[in-house]
Design a protein around this motif. Structure first.
Motif, short mmCIF file in Angstrom:
data_model
loop_
_atom_site.label_atom_id
_atom_site.label_comp_id
_atom_site.label_asym_id
_atom_site.label_seq_id
_atom_site.Cartn_x
_atom_site.Cartn_y
_atom_site.Cartn_z
N ASN A 123 0.85 -1.19 0.00
CA ASN A 123 0.00 0.00 0.00
C ASN A 123 0.89 1.24 0.00
O ASN A 123 0.58 2.27 0.59
N PHE A 124 2.04 1.12 -0.65
CA PHE A 124 3.05 2.17 -0.61
C PHE A 124 3.63 2.39 -1.99
O PHE A 124 3.91 1.45 -2.72
N ASN A 125 3.81 3.66 -2.32
CA ASN A 125 4.50 4.06 -3.54
C ASN A 125 5.25 5.34 -3.19
O ASN A 125 4.66 6.28 -2.67
N VAL A 126 6.53 5.35 -3.47
CA VAL A 126 7.37 6.49 -3.10
C VAL A 126 6.91 7.79 -3.77
O VAL A 126 7.19 8.88 -3.29
N PHE A 127 6.15 7.68 -4.87
CA PHE A 127 5.66 8.87 -5.57
C PHE A 127 4.22 9.23 -5.21
O PHE A 127 3.67 10.18 -5.74
N ALA A 128 3.61 8.45 -4.33
CA ALA A 128 2.23 8.71 -3.91
C ALA A 128 2.09 8.34 -2.43
O ALA A 128 1.37 7.43 -2.05
N THR A 129 2.82 9.06 -1.60
CA THR A 129 2.85 8.75 -0.17
C THR A 129 1.66 9.35 0.57
O THR A 129 0.88 10.11 0.00
N CYS A 130 1.56 9.01 1.82
CA CYS A 130 0.52 9.54 2.69
C CYS A 130 0.52 11.06 2.63
O CYS A 130 1.57 11.69 2.72
N GLY A 131 -0.65 11.63 2.44
CA GLY A 131 -0.76 13.08 2.34
C GLY A 131 -0.92 13.58 0.92
O GLY A 131 -1.32 14.72 0.70
N THR A 132 -0.59 12.75 -0.06
CA THR A 132 -0.80 13.14 -1.45
C THR A 132 -2.28 12.92 -1.81
O THR A 132 -2.98 12.17 -1.13
N PRO A 133 -2.77 13.56 -2.86
CA PRO A 133 -4.21 13.54 -3.17
C PRO A 133 -4.84 12.15 -3.30
O PRO A 133 -5.98 11.97 -2.90
#
Length: 185
Positions: A123-133
């Motif tokens: 559930n992690f992507n370095v380009f879509a981290t927690c706080g991104t839209p």
């Protein structure tokens, strides 16, 4: 040994020594956790670099080496400043204990992050981290060890802190510090 580990350890020890020189009597020094169990590390590391609990072996080996050096240096400081109580909090082994039996501590999600991108398997992507839209947050964070890939959940911090305060993951035991403080002020 990694030069950045040695440099980081050296600056930490200089700070501890300065505190002791200023008269600090009670210090709790926390070791590093299992850096190889963080989803960020697992996301970036090759799949064949894993240890017995499924984490990144090379990163956990570095964490362990750092902590061994730190404990040696703390022993030297204890001899140099016998008036002080210097407690080592063994974050790595407390964390490892939870990872070996997560259900015992109420955790169902060991590697998936609570707040993340939805990308498998973490559930992690370095380009879509927690706080991104596009990031989403789980409805039950107390069942997750990892909050966002770099930070742990409040539930995990609570378990580890209880292991420090009431368990066998501090040297000397945390009770020793409290008893000493009561006796000597």
């Amino acid at each position: 040994m990694n030069e950045s580990i040695i440099n980081g350890l050296t600056s930490s020890l200089l700070i501890l020594q300065a505190l002791l020189e200023k008269g600090a009597k009670y210090l709790v020094v926390q070791g590093t956790p299992l850096a190889g169990c963080l989803p960020l590390t697992m996301y970036l590391a090759p799949e064949d670099d894993r240890d017995d609990i499924g984490c990144v072996k090379s990163a956990n080996d570095q964490s362990n080496n750092h902590n061994l050096m730190l404990q040696d240096k703390l022993q030297e400081l204890r001899k140099q400043y016998p008036h002080a109580v210097i407690v080592y909090a063994d974050y790595l082994n407390a964390y490892r204990t939870v990872m070996k039996n997560p259900n015992k501590y109420g955790f169902k999600e060991v590697f998936r992050v609570c707040c993340g991108s939805g990308d498998a398997p973490y559930n992690f992507n370095v380009f879509a981290t927690c706080g991104t839209p596009n990031a989403t947050v789980c409805t039950n964070p107390s069942q997750y060890i990892n909050w966002d890939g770099v930070h742990l959940t409040e539930a995990m911090y609570k378990v580890v802190s209880n292991m420090f305060l009431q368990g066998n993951f501090t040297q000397p035991p945390f009770d020793f510090l409290l008893e000493n403080k009561e006796r000597n002020g």
